[in-house]
Design a protein around this motif. Structure first.
Motif, PDB file in Angstrom:
ATOM      1  N   LEU A  61      51.671  44.913  31.420  1.00 50.85           N
ATOM      2  CA  LEU A  61      52.009  43.508  31.197  1.00 50.85           C
ATOM      3  C   LEU A  61      52.965  43.005  32.288  1.00 50.85           C
ATOM      4  N   GLN A  62      53.928  43.854  32.668  1.00 50.37           N
ATOM      5  CA  GLN A  62      54.853  43.487  33.759  1.00 50.37           C
ATOM      6  C   GLN A  62      54.109  43.243  35.064  1.00 50.37           C
ATOM      7  N   PHE A  63      53.241  44.179  35.394  1.00 50.88           N
ATOM      8  CA  PHE A  63      52.476  44.071  36.643  1.00 50.88           C
ATOM      9  C   PHE A  63      51.564  42.850  36.607  1.00 50.88           C
ATOM     10  N   HIS A  64      50.998  42.600  35.439  1.00 53.26           N
ATOM     11  CA  HIS A  64      50.098  41.459  35.299  1.00 53.26           C
ATOM     12  C   HIS A  64      50.842  40.160  35.582  1.00 53.26           C
ATOM     13  N   LYS A  65      52.087  40.103  35.095  1.00 49.69           N
ATOM     14  CA  LYS A  65      52.919  38.930  35.324  1.00 49.69           C
ATOM     15  C   LYS A  65      53.241  38.781  36.812  1.00 49.69           C
ATOM     16  N   ARG A  66      53.469  39.923  37.460  1.00 48.28           N
ATOM     17  CA  ARG A  66      53.910  39.875  38.851  1.00 48.28           C
ATOM     18  C   ARG A  66      52.751  39.654  39.829  1.00 48.28           C
ATOM     19  N   TYR A  67      51.624  40.317  39.588  1.00 47.31           N
ATOM     20  CA  TYR A  67      50.547  40.293  40.593  1.00 47.31           C
ATOM     21  C   TYR A  67      49.348  39.414  40.218  1.00 47.31           C
ATOM     22  N   HIS A  68      49.352  38.881  38.976  1.00 49.03           N
ATOM     23  CA  HIS A  68      48.334  37.900  38.565  1.00 49.03           C
ATOM     24  C   HIS A  68      46.894  38.378  38.697  1.00 49.03           C
ATOM     25  N   PHE A  69      46.626  39.654  38.446  1.00 45.91           N
ATOM     26  CA  PHE A  69      45.235  40.097  38.521  1.00 45.91           C
ATOM     27  C   PHE A  69      44.491  39.774  37.240  1.00 45.91           C
ATOM     28  N   THR A  70      43.176  39.828  37.318  1.00 48.16           N
ATOM     29  CA  THR A  70      42.328  39.796  36.142  1.00 48.16           C
ATOM     30  C   THR A  70      42.060  41.254  35.797  1.00 48.16           C
TER      31      THR A  70
ATOM     32  N   ILE B 282      38.905  45.311  44.103  1.00 51.64           N
ATOM     33  CA  ILE B 282      39.189  45.918  42.787  1.00 51.64           C
ATOM     34  C   ILE B 282      40.232  47.034  42.873  1.00 51.64           C
ATOM     35  N   GLY B 283      40.820  47.312  41.725  1.00 53.63           N
ATOM     36  CA  GLY B 283      41.595  48.534  41.543  1.00 53.63           C
ATOM     37  C   GLY B 283      40.970  49.241  40.355  1.00 53.63           C
ATOM     38  N   PHE B 284      40.920  50.565  40.386  1.00 52.62           N
ATOM     39  CA  PHE B 284      40.274  51.293  39.292  1.00 52.62           C
ATOM     40  C   PHE B 284      41.227  52.378  38.801  1.00 52.62           C
ATOM     41  N   VAL B 285      41.467  52.412  37.502  1.00 46.20           N
ATOM     42  CA  VAL B 285      42.288  53.482  36.923  1.00 46.20           C
ATOM     43  C   VAL B 285      41.359  54.362  36.091  1.00 46.20           C
TER      44      VAL B 285
ATOM     45  N   GLN C 124      29.747  49.856  37.177  1.00 47.21           N
ATOM     46  CA  GLN C 124      28.831  48.920  37.832  1.00 47.21           C
ATOM     47  C   GLN C 124      29.608  47.748  38.430  1.00 47.21           C
ATOM     48  N   ILE C 125      30.635  47.296  37.715  1.00 50.37           N
ATOM     49  CA  ILE C 125      31.453  46.198  38.248  1.00 50.37           C
ATOM     50  C   ILE C 125      32.169  46.671  39.509  1.00 50.37           C
ATOM     51  N   ALA C 126      32.598  47.954  39.505  1.00 57.68           N
ATOM     52  CA  ALA C 126      33.311  48.505  40.659  1.00 57.68           C
ATOM     53  C   ALA C 126      32.374  48.810  41.818  1.00 57.68           C
ATOM     54  N   GLY C 127      31.067  48.873  41.549  1.00 60.90           N
ATOM     55  CA  GLY C 127      30.114  49.214  42.603  1.00 60.90           C
ATOM     56  C   GLY C 127      29.899  50.703  42.734  1.00 60.90           C
ATOM     57  N   LEU C 128      30.457  51.489  41.812  1.00 54.06           N
ATOM     58  CA  LEU C 128      30.272  52.942  41.863  1.00 54.06           C
ATOM     59  C   LEU C 128      28.911  53.326  41.303  1.00 54.06           C
TER      60      LEU C 128
ATOM     61  N   ARG D 173      46.429  47.888  46.871  1.00 51.61           N
ATOM     62  CA  ARG D 173      45.643  46.934  47.663  1.00 51.61           C
ATOM     63  C   ARG D 173      45.675  45.523  47.067  1.00 51.61           C
ATOM     64  N   LYS D 174      46.574  45.304  46.093  1.00 51.19           N
ATOM     65  CA  LYS D 174      46.696  44.013  45.413  1.00 51.19           C
ATOM     66  C   LYS D 174      45.329  43.466  44.987  1.00 51.19           C
ATOM     67  N   PRO D 175      44.635  44.202  44.122  1.00 48.76           N
ATOM     68  CA  PRO D 175      43.281  43.811  43.736  1.00 48.76           C
ATOM     69  C   PRO D 175      43.266  42.543  42.893  1.00 48.76           C
TER      70      PRO D 175
END
Lengths: 224, 296
Positions: free
Chosen positions: B181-190, B86-89, B51-55, B154-156
């Motif tokens: 954790l590395q990516f979180h540090k680099r790209y600052h996403f929530t 958003i990005g979705f995994v 729902q958050i993703a809009g799917l 897409r740098k969500p």
């Protein structure tokens, strides 16, 4: 033996399958993923050729295509073509007659894909159109190939519908199956046998090729 | 006005194997937080994520991100997933089988956008050698790295992960957590990550939401949720031992051995005196709120 009926048969089957592929892709997508009421009605109509005798379909198409009725008259007025006893009429009849053979396998192929493929494509910013052509279709190639071949083979094997609306005009509507019937009626068994053998051999080779390709596609996908 | 980046208040009706029950969730998340969403299966976690993703669309409610209404049922506003930041995994990776690793990533590029992010992500995930392989030629862990990299092309602003590591072995799981954790540090996403693993929650998340029967029954910092719980234990136990401790700001980083694997967990500084090397503990691990208790 006259090769014209054989040539006509494969021309009809190729044209029918190509047009039907273009028509069936949106219909199959719609049936697989669309949210709408009356899906059952649409499915029943598409599936009718599976259960109706070809002569029933042929009979109603004969009436519809006839210039004495509004549809046939309208087509003749707009496009200047007479559908009854003509090649374009045969193509339209074959499209209707083989519709389920193209739509059902493609729909099944689309539905067998994981829903997350579509969802992933949407979350990557792609619309339905791009998702369909770049993600969904390439991943159900075996289903599309199967649908195409079934349609082609079904059109090659068509007899009743052709006889009803096409008749027996050499080079226009006299396809191989009708030619065989004619030769047998005229007691020319050896000519009938030649037609039958050619159809038999070509059909077998086509199916053999398709299933080899299909198996290779599946193997490539499964190999890890 | 708070500095919450993501604000959610939705109502829905969940159809499950146990029948239909109402779903009602509201919470807010600050920018740059990693929130873990946990709870028994069938509680509505994946539904909420979609729902958050809009799917999926909830029956009614609001979802706001960075001040933009992604969903506002009263004003008939519902932004398509394509236009949510958003990005979705996905749990099953959802890699496109017809494309190579590199093509899977570049598919996500918007037309005319800079393609260097693809190479950057391939290098960061260690996939550059495998970039011309098809997904079927990769191991589970490699596929999951592709899925993670693809979701970041897409740098969500918001990364949503649905049990991303449930199908990989613990060693790989640990490496993938490190990567996040590395990516979180680099790209600052929530980020919001659906997970069942307590160790994972302590390792990655600074917020936990526990979902039960369509409701968010608990919401807070992991330590507050897990270590001071008064809930009765009901399910299974995990035995562990403290191996090493280190200080990091206001947190205590603790290497523990759980089920013969070394895990890093974060604990509040206040527990410094309790956490000593060699001390054994039991994690009471019911599906909802595990508890720690010391054995020695």
């Amino acid at each position: 033996m006259d090769y014209q009926p054989i040539w006509l048969t494969f021309r009809l089957a190729t044209i029918t399958s190509l047009i039907l592929l273009a028509l069936a892709l949106p219909v199959a997508y719609w049936l697989a993923f669309g949210k709408f009421k009356g899906r059952g009605v649409v499915e029943a109509v598409i599936g009718l050729p599976l259960v109706l005798p070809p002569s029933v379909i042929g009979f109603y198409l004969l009436l519809a295509f006839s210039p004495s009725y509004w549809f046939g008259a309208w087509i003749e007025e707009i496009l200047g073509i007479r559908l009854v006893f003509s090649f374009p009429g045969l193509v339209i009849a074959s499209i209707l007659y083989s519709l389920p053979f193209m739509v059902y396998p493609i729909r099944a192929g689309l539905q067998s894909l994981s829903p997350s493929l579509r969802e992933a494509s949407y979350t990557l910013g792609k619309n339905e159109w791009e998702t369909f052509f770049k993600v969904l279709l390439p991943n159900c190639k075996p289903a599309i190939l199967t649908a195409f071949v079934l349609t082609f083979a079904h059109t090659v094997g068509e007899f009743g519908v052709v006889l009803m609306i096409g008749g027996n005009i050499p080079g226009v509507t006299k396809v191989a199956s009708v030619a065989i019937y004619n030769e047998v009626e005229a007691l020319n068994y050896s000519v009938a046998n030649q037609y039958a053998m050619v159809l038999f051999a070509i059909s077998f080779v086509i199916l053999l090729l398709v299933y080899s390709i299909n198996n290779r596609l599946l193997r490539v996908r499964q190999s890890a | 006005m708070s500095d919450n980046q993501l604000k959610i208040a939705i109502r829905h009706s969940l159809h499950t194997a146990h029948g239909e029950f109402p779903m009602e969730v509201s919470f807010a998340l600050e920018k740059g937080r990693i929130m873990a969403l946990t709870g028994p299966s069938g509680a509505g976690k994946t539904t909420l994520l979609k729902q958050i993703a809009g799917l999926q669309t909830p029956l009614q409610g609001q979802i706001h991100f960075d001040g933009t209404a992604w969903l506002d049922s009263e004003n008939h506003q519902n932004v398509a997933p394509q236009h949510r930041n958003i990005g979705f995994v996905f749990q099953d990776y959802a890699l496109f089988p017809n494309m190579t690793v590199a093509e899977n990533l570049s598919y996500a590029l918007a037309k005319g956008s800079d393609a260097t992010i693809v190479d950057e992500l391939l290098a960061a995930t260690g996939l550059d050698q495998l970039s011309q392989r098809k997904p079927s030629q990769l191991s589970g862990g490699q596929q999951q790295r592709v899925a993670l990299a693809r979701a970041l092309v897409r740098k969500p602003g918001l990364l949503l992960l649905d049990e991303p590591f449930s199908a990989v072995d613990p060693e790989m799981r640990y490496q993938l957590q490190e990567l996040i954790l590395q990516f979180h540090k680099r790209y600052h996403f929530t980020a919001i990550i659906v997970t069942h693993e307590t160790a994972e929650i302590f390792r990655l998340a600074d917020q936990v939401g526990v979902m039960e029967n369509g409701k968010l029954t608990r919401f807070g910092a992991p330590a507050a949720i897990y270590l001071h719980s008064d809930a009765p234990d009901e399910s299974f136990f995990i035995h562990g031992e403290v191996l090493r401790t280190a200080l990091a700001g206001d947190q205590l980083l603790v290497d523990v051995s759980i089920e013969n694997k070394i895990r890093l967990i974060r604990l509040p500084l206040a527990m410094q005196n309790e956490v000593t090397i060699g001390r054994k503990f039991v994690l009471h691990y019911p599906l909802t709120f595990p508890q720690i208790s010391w054995m020695s």
